[in-house]
Design a protein around this motif. Structure first.
Motif, PDB file in Angstrom:
ATOM      1  N   ILE A 232       0.738  -1.206  -0.089  1.00 52.60           N
ATOM      2  CA  ILE A 232       0.062  -0.147   0.119  1.00 52.60           C
ATOM      3  C   ILE A 232       0.813   1.100   0.047  1.00 52.60           C
ATOM      4  O   ILE A 232       1.758   1.214   0.867  1.00 52.60           O
ATOM      5  CB  ILE A 232      -0.933   0.157   1.325  1.00 52.60           C
ATOM      6  CG1 ILE A 232      -1.787  -1.057   1.202  1.00 52.60           C
ATOM      7  CG2 ILE A 232      -1.606   1.206   1.173  1.00 52.60           C
ATOM      8  CD1 ILE A 232      -2.662  -1.280   2.296  1.00 52.60           C
ATOM      9  N   ALA A 233       0.484   2.189  -0.847  1.00 53.49           N
ATOM     10  CA  ALA A 233       1.567   3.344  -0.871  1.00 53.49           C
ATOM     11  C   ALA A 233       0.593   4.641  -1.629  1.00 53.49           C
ATOM     12  O   ALA A 233      -0.606   4.540  -1.969  1.00 53.49           O
ATOM     13  CB  ALA A 233       2.583   3.201  -2.115  1.00 53.49           C
TER      14      ALA A 233
ATOM     15  N   PHE B 133      -1.146  17.292 -11.966  1.00 49.74           N
ATOM     16  CA  PHE B 133      -0.514  16.828 -10.555  1.00 49.74           C
ATOM     17  C   PHE B 133      -1.779  15.734 -10.099  1.00 49.74           C
ATOM     18  O   PHE B 133      -2.886  15.888 -10.070  1.00 49.74           O
ATOM     19  CB  PHE B 133      -0.651  17.938  -9.582  1.00 49.74           C
ATOM     20  CG  PHE B 133       0.585  18.784  -9.677  1.00 49.74           C
ATOM     21  CD1 PHE B 133       1.882  18.750  -9.528  1.00 49.74           C
ATOM     22  CD2 PHE B 133      -0.084  20.027 -10.665  1.00 49.74           C
ATOM     23  CE1 PHE B 133       2.742  19.759  -9.685  1.00 49.74           C
ATOM     24  CE2 PHE B 133       1.012  20.965 -11.015  1.00 49.74           C
ATOM     25  CZ  PHE B 133       2.188  20.908 -10.599  1.00 49.74           C
ATOM     26  N   ARG B 134      -1.105  14.496  -9.671  1.00 46.33           N
ATOM     27  CA  ARG B 134      -2.173  13.378  -8.979  1.00 46.33           C
ATOM     28  C   ARG B 134      -1.392  13.014  -7.806  1.00 46.33           C
ATOM     29  O   ARG B 134      -0.320  12.816  -7.512  1.00 46.33           O
ATOM     30  CB  ARG B 134      -2.015  12.231  -9.948  1.00 46.33           C
ATOM     31  CG  ARG B 134      -2.901  12.504 -11.187  1.00 46.33           C
ATOM     32  CD  ARG B 134      -2.939  11.366 -11.952  1.00 46.33           C
ATOM     33  NE  ARG B 134      -3.666  10.228 -11.638  1.00 46.33           N
ATOM     34  CZ  ARG B 134      -3.787   8.957 -12.299  1.00 46.33           C
ATOM     35  NH1 ARG B 134      -3.094   8.766 -13.070  1.00 46.33           N
ATOM     36  NH2 ARG B 134      -4.427   8.208 -11.380  1.00 46.33           N
ATOM     37  N   ARG B 135      -2.392  13.015  -6.672  1.00 46.42           N
ATOM     38  CA  ARG B 135      -1.899  12.631  -5.550  1.00 46.42           C
ATOM     39  C   ARG B 135      -2.901  11.058  -5.404  1.00 46.42           C
ATOM     40  O   ARG B 135      -4.195  11.299  -5.010  1.00 46.42           O
ATOM     41  CB  ARG B 135      -2.258  13.389  -4.193  1.00 46.42           C
ATOM     42  CG  ARG B 135      -1.870  12.967  -2.795  1.00 46.42           C
ATOM     43  CD  ARG B 135      -2.137  14.018  -1.865  1.00 46.42           C
ATOM     44  NE  ARG B 135      -1.454  13.624  -0.704  1.00 46.42           N
ATOM     45  CZ  ARG B 135      -0.229  13.947  -0.074  1.00 46.42           C
ATOM     46  NH1 ARG B 135       0.530  14.813  -0.733  1.00 46.42           N
ATOM     47  NH2 ARG B 135       0.202  13.587   1.080  1.00 46.42           N
ATOM     48  N   LEU B 136      -2.282   9.961  -5.384  1.00 49.29           N
ATOM     49  CA  LEU B 136      -3.220   8.824  -5.406  1.00 49.29           C
ATOM     50  C   LEU B 136      -2.655   7.933  -4.316  1.00 49.29           C
ATOM     51  O   LEU B 136      -1.505   7.663  -4.032  1.00 49.29           O
ATOM     52  CB  LEU B 136      -2.762   8.141  -6.824  1.00 49.29           C
ATOM     53  CG  LEU B 136      -3.612   6.814  -7.138  1.00 49.29           C
ATOM     54  CD1 LEU B 136      -3.880   6.809  -8.613  1.00 49.29           C
ATOM     55  CD2 LEU B 136      -2.733   5.623  -6.807  1.00 49.29           C
ATOM     56  N   LYS B 137      -3.379   7.302  -3.537  1.00 44.96           N
ATOM     57  CA  LYS B 137      -3.462   6.240  -2.813  1.00 44.96           C
ATOM     58  C   LYS B 137      -4.105   4.761  -3.102  1.00 44.96           C
ATOM     59  O   LYS B 137      -5.281   4.846  -3.627  1.00 44.96           O
ATOM     60  CB  LYS B 137      -3.872   6.718  -1.278  1.00 44.96           C
ATOM     61  CG  LYS B 137      -3.579   5.839  -0.170  1.00 44.96           C
ATOM     62  CD  LYS B 137      -4.074   6.302   1.191  1.00 44.96           C
ATOM     63  CE  LYS B 137      -3.737   5.218   2.253  1.00 44.96           C
ATOM     64  NZ  LYS B 137      -4.298   5.763   3.559  1.00 44.96           N
ATOM     65  N   GLY B 138      -3.337   3.722  -3.076  1.00 43.67           N
ATOM     66  CA  GLY B 138      -4.212   2.554  -3.415  1.00 43.67           C
ATOM     67  C   GLY B 138      -2.986   1.184  -3.147  1.00 43.67           C
ATOM     68  O   GLY B 138      -2.044   1.592  -2.337  1.00 43.67           O
ATOM     69  N   THR B 139      -3.696   0.183  -3.378  1.00 41.86           N
ATOM     70  CA  THR B 139      -2.893  -1.044  -3.361  1.00 41.86           C
ATOM     71  C   THR B 139      -2.297  -1.348  -4.529  1.00 41.86           C
ATOM     72  O   THR B 139      -3.088  -1.503  -5.751  1.00 41.86           O
ATOM     73  CB  THR B 139      -3.811  -2.195  -2.848  1.00 41.86           C
ATOM     74  OG1 THR B 139      -4.390  -1.755  -1.498  1.00 41.86           O
ATOM     75  CG2 THR B 139      -3.047  -3.496  -2.864  1.00 41.86           C
ATOM     76  N   PHE B 140      -0.877  -1.754  -4.464  1.00 44.92           N
ATOM     77  CA  PHE B 140      -0.120  -1.991  -5.930  1.00 44.92           C
ATOM     78  C   PHE B 140       0.295  -3.325  -5.774  1.00 44.92           C
ATOM     79  O   PHE B 140       0.673  -3.912  -4.615  1.00 44.92           O
ATOM     80  CB  PHE B 140       1.045  -0.998  -5.844  1.00 44.92           C
ATOM     81  CG  PHE B 140       0.395   0.411  -6.129  1.00 44.92           C
ATOM     82  CD1 PHE B 140       0.527   1.033  -7.133  1.00 44.92           C
ATOM     83  CD2 PHE B 140       0.338   1.137  -5.019  1.00 44.92           C
ATOM     84  CE1 PHE B 140       0.052   2.339  -7.547  1.00 44.92           C
ATOM     85  CE2 PHE B 140       0.058   2.362  -4.995  1.00 44.92           C
ATOM     86  CZ  PHE B 140      -0.348   2.827  -6.213  1.00 44.92           C
ATOM     87  N   PHE B 141       0.553  -3.927  -6.955  1.00 45.87           N
ATOM     88  CA  PHE B 141       1.034  -5.431  -7.093  1.00 45.87           C
ATOM     89  C   PHE B 141       2.499  -5.167  -7.595  1.00 45.87           C
ATOM     90  O   PHE B 141       2.687  -4.418  -8.232  1.00 45.87           O
ATOM     91  CB  PHE B 141       0.263  -6.277  -8.115  1.00 45.87           C
ATOM     92  CG  PHE B 141       0.608  -7.502  -8.360  1.00 45.87           C
ATOM     93  CD1 PHE B 141       0.570  -8.566  -7.621  1.00 45.87           C
ATOM     94  CD2 PHE B 141       1.415  -7.854  -9.359  1.00 45.87           C
ATOM     95  CE1 PHE B 141       1.019  -9.831  -7.835  1.00 45.87           C
ATOM     96  CE2 PHE B 141       2.323  -8.912  -9.607  1.00 45.87           C
ATOM     97  CZ  PHE B 141       1.995 -10.014  -8.945  1.00 45.87           C
TER      98      PHE B 141
END
Length: 506
Positions: free
Chosen positions: A185-186, A249-257
């Motif tokens: 998660i990042a 500009f993007r500020r993104l939070k999520g789960t990455f593989f």
């Protein structure tokens, strides 16, 4: 009534009279000039009046009346200065453009778009005129409307050249690096910038008022994003450098593989990456690393008990071949797409596995030497104790495997545990072999002593060789990562010093 009569007469006159240029050519300009000639109108009117038919006499009268009323207006229109005519040219309006003498926003020669710049640099500048409502009228040869080439939905700066999109990524927060599921998660902050002809004549205010769906977009997506929790997007246009540049500009939070490489487990170095791919082919969009280095906020790292987070961010760009399926035509095709990967690196802290895996397995194999305390003639007790340790090591191996994903290769820890299981299996077989001399106690004890010395030496050599290979292979990769870290910190410091100097000058 007079207005209706005037319109009817003009329509009938235009349809009944074929306008031909004097020299036989089909130039519309000469035909237009002949239409406004008083002699031409008077002769037509008189010719129609002299007709014998009543309907023709009525039409002739209408022609005569229209010539009298229209002649002053047409003469005034003839005296007005008109723009020069370019062959094969069409007129179109550039909406809401207020140009000056030095900034005509581009021209097209032979269908090739030229970047918007000072027209004095071009050998064939576009003809321009101001309309009555203040709009700029551009007259160019062999061209299309601006929305088709270089407009809001256009391509690169020049035909055949891709638009370069520069990407900078900062890791704001990294947490929950799960080895078994190969996910993390990042929260990342992404900055994209590019120059494009569609914004060359815009101000920041004009760009802000433009709907997002009408702005040119490289159509980027993150290929290893599995679950997006939040995504904030901000557009801006910067004109301070003289070249309008779009910033996204993007500020993104999520789960990455992340496909983890576990051959060096538990002393491994893992990549934590975010991969961008453009939906457009590489002939239109080319992803490039930004000259400004990305940074990582190591203070917000939440897995510091298990991992060590390095400070550098690696940027790699390449072209990949993607398989596209056309649903309408029911066929597949391959296209080249540009990709860019921003990578942070973490190394696993192996003390947990040293205490809970290596030492435990070392003690299990070491305790097997207690079997030599039993008389070699009592085979069943020796084999019973060794089999118990063997089953314990097998259960331990299963427990260790549950902490890892299903992989088709052996990790360093797997190699050590399987070597211990093989060692216990071989010792059990040797204890059974001694039972051959159960009737000859002296010979059995001699062989037993040789086995004790030989197995002890083999155990020592195996432990020493494993530690040497283990540290040589795993720590060598860590040293490479540390060298990359030092180079990054050096470049980052140089970049900050250069920025400080610019600020001091300003």
């Amino acid at each position: 009534m007079s207005g209706l009569l005037f319109q009817t007469s003009m329509h009938m006159s235009y349809k009944s009279t074929k306008i031909q240029p004097v020299d036989g050519s089909s130039d519309p300009a000469s035909a237009d000039a002949e239409l406004t000639n008083p002699t031409f109108l008077s002769s037509n009117a008189s010719r129609n009046v002299s007709c014998d038919s009543p309907s023709k006499r009525t039409m002739g009268a209408l022609h005569a009346i229209s010539a009298v009323f229209l002649l002053p207006a047409m003469q005034a229109d003839t005296n007005r200065e008109r723009p020069p005519i370019i062959p094969n040219a069409r007129l179109f309006k550039a909406p809401s453009i207020k140009p000056d003498a030095d900034t005509i926003h581009g021209f097209i020669n032979g269908g090739t778009e030229v970047p918007i710049a000072n027209t004095r640099q071009h050998p064939h500048p576009a003809q321009s005129n101001m309309g009555s409502n203040g709009d700029l009228i551009l007259q160019v040869g062999d061209t299309k409307p601006p929305t088709e080439v270089g407009g809001v939905g256009g391509g690169g700066a020049q035909k055949g050249e891709p638009t370069r999109v520069y990407i900078k990524l900062d890791f704001v927060k990294i947490s929950d690096i799960d080895t078994k599921s190969q996910k993390f998660i990042a929260e990342v902050a992404v900055r994209q910038r590019w120059t494009h002809p569609s914004v060359a004549n815009m101000t920041p205010l004009d760009f802000a008022q433009l709907p997002p769906q009408q702005r040119w977009d490289p159509k980027l997506y993150i290929s290893n994003l599995e679950d997006k929790k939040s995504d904030e997007v901000v557009w801006s246009l910067d004109v301070s450098s003289g070249v309008p540049t779009v910033y996204l500009f993007r500020r993104l939070k999520g789960t990455f593989f992340e496909n983890m490489e576990l051959m060096d487990f538990p002393n491994d170095v893992q990549d934590i990456s975010v991969t961008f791919i453009s939906e457009k082919p590489s002939s239109e969009v080319l992803l490039c690393p930004d000259e400004e280095l990305g940074i990582i906020d190591i203070e917000t790292f939440q897995d510091s008990q298990e991992w060590h987070l390095y400070q550098h961010v690696k940027i790699d760009s390449e072209k990949v071949r993607q398989l596209k399926h056309n649903v309408i035509l029911s066929r597949q095709s391959q296209i080249m797409q540009s990709t860019l990967t921003a990578t942070a690196q973490v190394s696993r802290k192996m003390k947990f596995f040293v205490y809970n895996a290596y030492l435990v397995m070392f003690f299990i194999t070491g305790l097997s030497f207690t079997g030599f305390c039993i008389d070699p003639i009592d085979v069943k007790f020796r084999i019973g104790g060794t089999l118990t340790l063997l089953l314990t090591s097998v259960a331990f191996k299963i427990a260790v495997s549950n902490t890892l994903p299903t992989i088709s290769y052996l990790t360093k820890l797997d190699t050590y545990v399987l070597a211990g299981v093989s060692y216990l299996s071989g010792k059990t077989a040797l204890f059974a072999f001694i039972s051959i001399w159960k009737n000859d106690e002296d010979t059995a004890k001699t062989i037993d002593t040789c086995l004790l010395i030989g197995l002890g030496i083999a155990q020592g050599l195996w432990q020493t060789m494993y530690m040497f290979v283990f540290y040589w292979t795993t720590f060598r990769k860590k040293q490479e990562t540390l060298r990359a870290e030092h180079a990054y910190l050096k470049d980052l410091q140089a970049q900050r010093n250069a920025h400080a100097q610019k600020v001091a000058i300003l």
